[in-house]
Motif scaffolding. Sequence first.
Motif, PDB file in Angstrom:
ATOM      1  N   TRP A  35      16.285  24.763 -58.166  1.00  0.00           N
ATOM      2  CA  TRP A  35      15.148  25.095 -59.022  1.00  0.00           C
ATOM      3  C   TRP A  35      13.894  24.489 -58.402  1.00  0.00           C
ATOM      4  N   TYR A  36      12.856  25.325 -58.347  1.00  0.00           N
ATOM      5  CA  TYR A  36      11.555  24.902 -57.854  1.00  0.00           C
ATOM      6  C   TYR A  36      10.503  25.250 -58.898  1.00  0.00           C
ATOM      7  N   ARG A  37       9.434  24.492 -58.873  1.00  0.00           N
ATOM      8  CA  ARG A  37       8.254  24.785 -59.685  1.00  0.00           C
ATOM      9  C   ARG A  37       7.132  25.172 -58.733  1.00  0.00           C
ATOM     10  N   GLN A  38       6.379  26.231 -59.078  1.00  0.00           N
ATOM     11  CA  GLN A  38       5.267  26.643 -58.235  1.00  0.00           C
ATOM     12  C   GLN A  38       4.012  26.799 -59.080  1.00  0.00           C
ATOM     13  N   ASP A  39       2.999  26.022 -58.748  1.00  0.00           N
ATOM     14  CA  ASP A  39       1.694  26.122 -59.393  1.00  0.00           C
ATOM     15  C   ASP A  39       0.830  27.113 -58.609  1.00  0.00           C
ATOM     16  N   GLU A  81       0.937  20.910 -69.337  1.00  0.00           N
ATOM     17  CA  GLU A  81       1.085  20.647 -67.901  1.00  0.00           C
ATOM     18  C   GLU A  81       2.407  21.170 -67.330  1.00  0.00           C
ATOM     19  N   ASP A  82       3.298  21.631 -68.196  1.00  0.00           N
ATOM     20  CA  ASP A  82       4.537  22.272 -67.717  1.00  0.00           C
ATOM     21  C   ASP A  82       4.307  23.738 -67.359  1.00  0.00           C
ATOM     22  N   SER A  83       3.129  24.243 -67.624  1.00  0.00           N
ATOM     23  CA  SER A  83       2.814  25.636 -67.283  1.00  0.00           C
ATOM     24  C   SER A  83       2.871  25.823 -65.774  1.00  0.00           C
ATOM     25  N   ALA A  84       3.655  26.797 -65.324  1.00  0.00           N
ATOM     26  CA  ALA A  84       3.863  27.062 -63.903  1.00  0.00           C
ATOM     27  C   ALA A  84       4.828  28.237 -63.787  1.00  0.00           C
ATOM     28  N   THR A  85       5.091  28.660 -62.553  1.00  0.00           N
ATOM     29  CA  THR A  85       6.179  29.602 -62.300  1.00  0.00           C
ATOM     30  C   THR A  85       7.392  28.805 -61.851  1.00  0.00           C
ATOM     31  N   TYR A  86       8.525  29.077 -62.455  1.00  0.00           N
ATOM     32  CA  TYR A  86       9.770  28.383 -62.112  1.00  0.00           C
ATOM     33  C   TYR A  86      10.650  29.346 -61.329  1.00  0.00           C
ATOM     34  N   LEU A  87      10.997  28.919 -60.126  1.00  0.00           N
ATOM     35  CA  LEU A  87      11.789  29.733 -59.211  1.00  0.00           C
ATOM     36  C   LEU A  87      13.197  29.181 -59.087  1.00  0.00           C
TER      37      LEU A  87
END
Lengths: 111, 115
Positions: A35-39, A81-87
Amino acid sequence: EDQVTQSPEALRLQEGESSSLNCSYTVSGLRGLFWYRQDPGKGPEFLFTLYSAGEEKEKERLKATLTKKESFLHITAPKPEDSATYLCAVQVGGTASKLTFGTGTRLQVML
Amino acid sequence: EAGVAQSPRYKIIEKRQSVAFWCNPISGHATLYWYQQILGQGPKLLIQFQNNGVVDDSQLPKDRFSAERLKGVDSTLKIQPAKLEDSAVYLCASSLGLGGPVTQYFGPGTRLTVL
């Protein structure tokens, strides 16, 4: 061919409203699920690696789980601040170590 | 610890022009990857190096894309000539080794716009 499907495509939550993101996969010989997070405007940031069915990992408000067919990313009491795209991505066996990614879930957490 | 460095961050070119991107991986990381991320999609692997040898380039459009990692450290990815459909973010990643599972760490990417 390895396939990774993420749902939903987009998710809007109120602050404090817990939810889960889904990643289903079809691969032969799973070596690891990532799992990755992308801002916006940035590269993916590593969150978790899961290796085998039944495994769970936690980091702050995030908890990732893995079964033989899918993984869930649970977000408890999210903040803006958890707003992002989760890959989600899978890595299969063999000498190479490429990641096959899903298309991501865009999460927006509102105040 | 310094992360993966990429430059430039942004590039705008006309179609049929050429362009090159540079990547410096995390110190000590033997494996380097180039991914292409089209808007709204997940990254797709273009090429993977182990030290200065190619491990996987099966999805690299070799008629127009080339990449090298001559001294086993930094790498360049070139597109010549560029097409409109090459507009994307080009991400470089690195990891300690091969096999795995290995965690890949990504740079900030280069956003390419082809007009």
